[in-house]
Design a protein around this motif. Sequence first.
Motif, PDB file in Angstrom:
ATOM      1  N   GLU A 233       0.825  -1.205   0.000  1.00 43.09           N
ATOM      2  CA  GLU A 233       0.000   0.000   0.000  1.00 43.09           C
ATOM      3  C   GLU A 233       0.858   1.253   0.000  1.00 43.09           C
ATOM      4  O   GLU A 233       0.529   2.259  -0.640  1.00 43.09           O
ATOM      5  N   ASP A 234       1.976   1.190   0.727  1.00 40.65           N
ATOM      6  CA  ASP A 234       2.887   2.337   0.778  1.00 40.65           C
ATOM      7  C   ASP A 234       3.629   2.514  -0.544  1.00 40.65           C
ATOM      8  O   ASP A 234       3.859   3.635  -1.001  1.00 40.65           O
ATOM      9  N   ARG A 235       4.014   1.399  -1.161  1.00 38.07           N
ATOM     10  CA  ARG A 235       4.671   1.475  -2.475  1.00 38.07           C
ATOM     11  C   ARG A 235       3.769   2.204  -3.470  1.00 38.07           C
ATOM     12  O   ARG A 235       4.245   3.052  -4.252  1.00 38.07           O
ATOM     13  N   ILE A 236       2.507   1.879  -3.458  1.00 36.57           N
ATOM     14  CA  ILE A 236       1.567   2.460  -4.425  1.00 36.57           C
ATOM     15  C   ILE A 236       1.515   3.975  -4.295  1.00 36.57           C
ATOM     16  O   ILE A 236       1.606   4.710  -5.291  1.00 36.57           O
ATOM     17  N   ILE A 237       1.371   4.464  -3.063  1.00 42.93           N
ATOM     18  CA  ILE A 237       1.253   5.917  -2.887  1.00 42.93           C
ATOM     19  C   ILE A 237       2.577   6.630  -3.172  1.00 42.93           C
ATOM     20  O   ILE A 237       2.601   7.719  -3.740  1.00 42.93           O
ATOM     21  N   VAL A 238       3.711   5.993  -2.826  1.00 45.53           N
ATOM     22  CA  VAL A 238       5.009   6.615  -3.101  1.00 45.53           C
ATOM     23  C   VAL A 238       5.226   6.741  -4.612  1.00 45.53           C
ATOM     24  O   VAL A 238       5.606   7.808  -5.114  1.00 45.53           O
ATOM     25  N   GLU A 239       5.007   5.662  -5.346  1.00 41.29           N
ATOM     26  CA  GLU A 239       5.223   5.711  -6.797  1.00 41.29           C
ATOM     27  C   GLU A 239       4.265   6.692  -7.468  1.00 41.29           C
ATOM     28  O   GLU A 239       4.648   7.400  -8.412  1.00 41.29           O
ATOM     29  N   PHE A 352      -0.533  -5.878  14.188  1.00 39.61           N
ATOM     30  CA  PHE A 352      -1.144  -4.617  14.603  1.00 39.61           C
ATOM     31  C   PHE A 352      -1.078  -3.598  13.470  1.00 39.61           C
ATOM     32  O   PHE A 352      -1.995  -2.805  13.278  1.00 39.61           O
ATOM     33  N   TYR A 353       0.031  -3.633  12.731  1.00 34.71           N
ATOM     34  CA  TYR A 353       0.177  -2.700  11.612  1.00 34.71           C
ATOM     35  C   TYR A 353      -0.920  -2.943  10.580  1.00 34.71           C
ATOM     36  O   TYR A 353      -1.581  -1.997  10.126  1.00 34.71           O
ATOM     37  N   TYR A 354      -1.129  -4.198  10.213  1.00 34.70           N
ATOM     38  CA  TYR A 354      -2.117  -4.494   9.185  1.00 34.70           C
ATOM     39  C   TYR A 354      -3.524  -4.073   9.612  1.00 34.70           C
ATOM     40  O   TYR A 354      -4.291  -3.511   8.833  1.00 34.70           O
ATOM     41  N   VAL A 355      -3.857  -4.366  10.865  1.00 35.76           N
ATOM     42  CA  VAL A 355      -5.203  -4.044  11.347  1.00 35.76           C
ATOM     43  C   VAL A 355      -5.415  -2.538  11.397  1.00 35.76           C
ATOM     44  O   VAL A 355      -6.407  -2.011  10.889  1.00 35.76           O
ATOM     45  N   THR A 356      -4.481  -1.837  12.026  1.00 35.00           N
ATOM     46  CA  THR A 356      -4.652  -0.394  12.173  1.00 35.00           C
ATOM     47  C   THR A 356      -4.591   0.327  10.832  1.00 35.00           C
ATOM     48  O   THR A 356      -5.352   1.259  10.584  1.00 35.00           O
ATOM     49  N   LYS A 357      -3.713  -0.129   9.947  1.00 34.32           N
ATOM     50  CA  LYS A 357      -3.608   0.520   8.641  1.00 34.32           C
ATOM     51  C   LYS A 357      -4.886   0.314   7.829  1.00 34.32           C
ATOM     52  O   LYS A 357      -5.331   1.224   7.112  1.00 34.32           O
TER      53      LYS A 357
END
Length: 436
Positions: A233-239, A352-357
């Motif tokens: 998900e982060d890769r998508i927004i960065v690119e 926790f990262y997956y759930v909160t994100k």
Amino acid sequence: MNLFDLSLRLSGFNIEAARKKIEQIQAVSDSKYRAYLHENRAEIVKYHLNNTRFYKKLAAGNSEWENLPVLTKANLQQPLSERLSKDFTSKNVYVGKTSGSAGHPFVFAKDKWSHALSWASFYSAYAKAEIDLSHDYQARFYGLATGGNSRYKERFKDLISGRYRLPIFDLSEAKMTAFLAIFKKKKKFTYIYGYTSSIVLFAKFLAQKNIVLKEICPSLKLCIVTSEMLFNEDRIIVEKQLGVPLRNEYGASETGLIAFENNDGKLQIDSKLLYVEILDDNDKIVPAETEGRVVITSLYNKAHPIIRYDIGDLGILSQESSAKKMILKKLTGRKSDFAVLPSGKVVPGLAFYYVTKKIIDNDSSVKEFVITQTHTNAFLIKYVSNFEMDQNLVKKLKKELAAYLEPNLDVLLIRKDVIARSKSGKLKQFTSHVNT
């Protein structure tokens, strides 16, 4: 030759010879590559058993590869002088210090040839991504010493290395606006390099401003993220917001480049200089596609043994790997990043990262967050936002945590304007203060 190449040469690091050596290693055929690795790991073990009192004592008479001890960070937390090989001192080696992000900082050393090879390997990996470290100009999202000689040294190193540092300890909107102004003014950056979380946050800032960075900095052609987990998900927004492709880098100061994303989008291990194993808790090799501990051997470092070194990460080796082209299918985080819940259930911090994100991404005002386990059943979530999180979203977040983890967990959310980074500039997204 640029100033940085020249500085390496003047410091005794023969970068030209190192590049030729890297080319020779790359020319080894696939069929002979396993033999190359085994011969070099046997040679480095023999060297340290014969020349390094620290390692000879640690090995306790073992010389067969499978019986050699797995070196831990705790093993290395003793004076460097007691760990160096014969004929090496702090005066004739490269000396560095780990960031200590895993809780075990230590000083390490590389002989000058080994350090030159590490740099040559970086040059080679970047060249495959069409980045020339000798000439391309880097925008560096990184930490910076707050004062003293260290700050001047870092600034000087940036100057001769062809890079401009954007310090990431303050990632407020005002500071990122200032970063954006630098891109507008300079207009000659070739690539961006830095900690994943900082670049992701900058990309989210650009998204809010409806800006694609390449449109205001046309010379930009690549982004390289390092040191922290990269999620799709982060890769998508960065690119999208930078307007350039992204490459993922995996490395450590004590080992150099461990893996770099190749042209096929795979995280390829740098097996030219390193021998990498994935081991279980009994120090046995796990099958491909199975999670285990990332254990690394530096094949050329004669100043200091880095042999079967547990770097502290968990990873999975792809089934498609070969001796020459080993692929890390997945890095799953640090082995110490897990929580024990009241029921006794053990979950990785990434859960926790997956759930909160999943929840927080629905609220575009939330830019980033960190999670701390304060007690067995209690978690603190600090998040960056311009205003308090909507109560309906808070309820949904707690509901998802209960469903994904277990019920009756106490969750406290605190809004912050900025989340503090470590001294190195890294963002640790999950921490447990509970003894496990």
